[in-house]
Design a protein around this motif. Structure first.
Motif, mmCIF file in Angstrom:
data_model
loop_
_atom_site.group_PDB
_atom_site.id
_atom_site.type_symbol
_atom_site.label_atom_id
_atom_site.label_comp_id
_atom_site.label_asym_id
_atom_site.label_seq_id
_atom_site.Cartn_x
_atom_site.Cartn_y
_atom_site.Cartn_z
ATOM 1 N N CYS A 46 38.695 37.088 37.896
ATOM 2 C CA CYS A 46 37.794 38.187 37.521
ATOM 3 C C CYS A 46 37.166 38.824 38.761
ATOM 4 N N ARG A 60 39.974 40.771 40.607
ATOM 5 C CA ARG A 60 40.376 41.971 39.871
ATOM 6 C C ARG A 60 39.311 43.061 39.966
ATOM 7 N N GLY A 61 38.053 42.646 39.867
ATOM 8 C CA GLY A 61 36.987 43.630 39.992
ATOM 9 C C GLY A 61 36.932 44.245 41.371
ATOM 10 N N ARG A 83 40.241 46.514 41.810
ATOM 11 C CA ARG A 83 40.330 47.709 40.966
ATOM 12 C C ARG A 83 39.320 48.768 41.374
ATOM 13 N N PHE A 84 38.098 48.369 41.603
ATOM 14 C CA PHE A 84 37.037 49.331 41.865
ATOM 15 C C PHE A 84 36.749 49.505 43.360
#
Length: 424
Positions: free
Chosen positions: A298, A301-302, A305-306
């Motif tokens: 998590c 991925r955070g 992605r951002f």
């Protein structure tokens, strides 16, 4: 106020933790003080003599104990003495003497000497000594009523003592408290004594009970003086005449002992830092591993992605631009100027493409013209269709019919999508 709420919660948690630590540790404060007997426990264990303490969760039987050691209580807050946990039961010299005789259990009862003020002040003065009349009042309730206590001169008294001539040790006592030999009734004998008086006395009819006049012989402070520590081991071994393999019982509760230990008795366990390993043993290790893996995915991925967090100023600028565009588009739609809105959209889109290729300063007519020249070198026909449709939408979009507006916008969309915008 919202920012102060987490700090308030954190403060309450710290206070609760401090109170919990204090509540857990205060029970052993006396044991580790100069007047406590934690040193005796550790010293005897180091010399191979097992020691157990009173515990409200464990029922002790007299048959499993080789020696019971008790400190005589006077009155609450008056004398510095250990306090037990839970119910006291029948606490008192008379009950202890009766239990020792009935169960034939060797029992050493220690007379009090110091007030509780010694623990708070940290200094032992003559005024901190317990009034002898209080101790005599307790002795008067038993067969030891004729035995009188006395105190020596205010200082350290040293003497050579031993339970046999081969085991003489030099002991030292501060404000030595002894039994007056002249007051010993017939049938009572001195087990241990110094020049000023008797330290340990045993009487007929209570052969299993020994009275120790001075607690400094066995407490933490006294064990550090002269050869008191070495003598304490020989003394305890001498008093354990019933069962030399059984443990010495340091009793701080004074509750009566059972003759036989119950079979279905519960147990109390001492926890240590090593017990934390059980939280990571299988199958808990699989659960912890899964939680860590999910948290790592998590987080990755955070971050992927951002991307990194934007600065607050740039974020505000982007939000302001978006809000301005949306407000302009809404006003144009409400006024029926779809063509003008479409022309502005095309112009802004071409300006953004020009800035993308030629830099921030290319978002103008010259930059857009340069963009069309670049696209013509790749696909002249498509670039020409794109240029004509875009020019028509920009210049005449506000006067076009809805059908012409949609037709030119569709040509512009298809032309722009079919051209490769990559670099050569």
């Amino acid at each position: 106020m919202r920012n102060s709420a987490p700090l308030l919660v954190l403060g309450l948690l710290l206070v609760a933790a401090a109170l919990a630590i204090f509540a857990l540790s205060r029970g052993s404060d006396y044991d580790r003080s100069p007047l406590g007997n934690k040193g005796l426990e550790l010293w005897l264990q180091a010399k191979g003599i097992p020691v157990v303490r009173s515990d409200p969760h464990i029922v002790r039987a007299s048959s499993e104990i080789s020696l019971r050691i008790l400190s005589l209580p006077i009155s609450e807050g008056e004398v510095a003495a250990p306090t037990g946990d839970g119910e006291k039961g029948d606490v008192g010299l008379e009950n202890w003497v009766s239990n020792a005789s009935n169960q034939e259990l060797p029992t050493l009862i220690i007379m009090p000497k110091w007030r509780a003020s010694v623990l708070t002040d940290g200094i032992a003065r003559q005024s901190d000594l317990v009034d002898l009349s209080l101790i005599q009042g307790e002795l008067s309730k038993t067969d030891f009523s004729n035995i009188r206590l006395q105190r020596g001169w205010p200082g350290f008294e040293e003497d050579q003592v031993g339970l046999s001539r081969e085991q003489l040790r030099k002991i030292s006592l501060f404000h030595a408290q002894t039994f007056d030999r002249a007051s010993l009734p017939e049938g009572c004998q001195e087990i241990l004594g110094i020049s000023s008086g008797s330290l340990i006395v045993r009487c007929e009819g209570n052969e299993y009970v020994d009275l120790l006049s001075d607690p400094d012989l066995l407490n933490n402070h006294g064990l550090a003086l002269a050869e008191n520590a070495a003598f304490a081991v020989s003394l305890i071994n001498h008093l354990r005449v019933k069962d030399e393999t059984g443990p010495v019982y340091l009793d701080t509760s004074g509750a009566p002992l059972d003759d036989v230990k119950p079979k279905d008795e519960g147990r109390s366990y001492e926890r240590s830092a090593s017990d934390l390993k059980r939280f990571f043993a299988y199958p808990l290790s699989v659960i912890w591993g899964t939680l860590i893996l999910v948290a790592a995915i998590c987080f990755w991925r955070g971050a992927y992605r951002f991307g990194p967090p934007l600065r607050e100023a740039s974020a505000n600028i982007e939000m302001s631009k978006t809000a301005a565009i949306e407000a302009t588009a809404r006003l144009l739609r409400l006024s029926g100027n779809d063509g003008r809105m479409t022309g502005q959209f095309v112009l802004h889109l071409l300006a953004d493409k020009a800035q993308q290729f030629f830099g921030p300063g290319a978002g103008n007519e010259a930059g857009i013209e340069r963009l069309f020249q670049r696209l013509a070198r790749r696909d002249q026909a498509t670039a020409k269709a794109l240029h004509s449709s875009a020019q028509a939408l920009i210049d005449r979009g506000h006067v076009m019919t809805r059908a012409d507006l949609h037709r030119n916008l569709e040509i512009f969309r298809k032309s722009l999508g079919s051209i490769d915008l990559g670099s050569r």
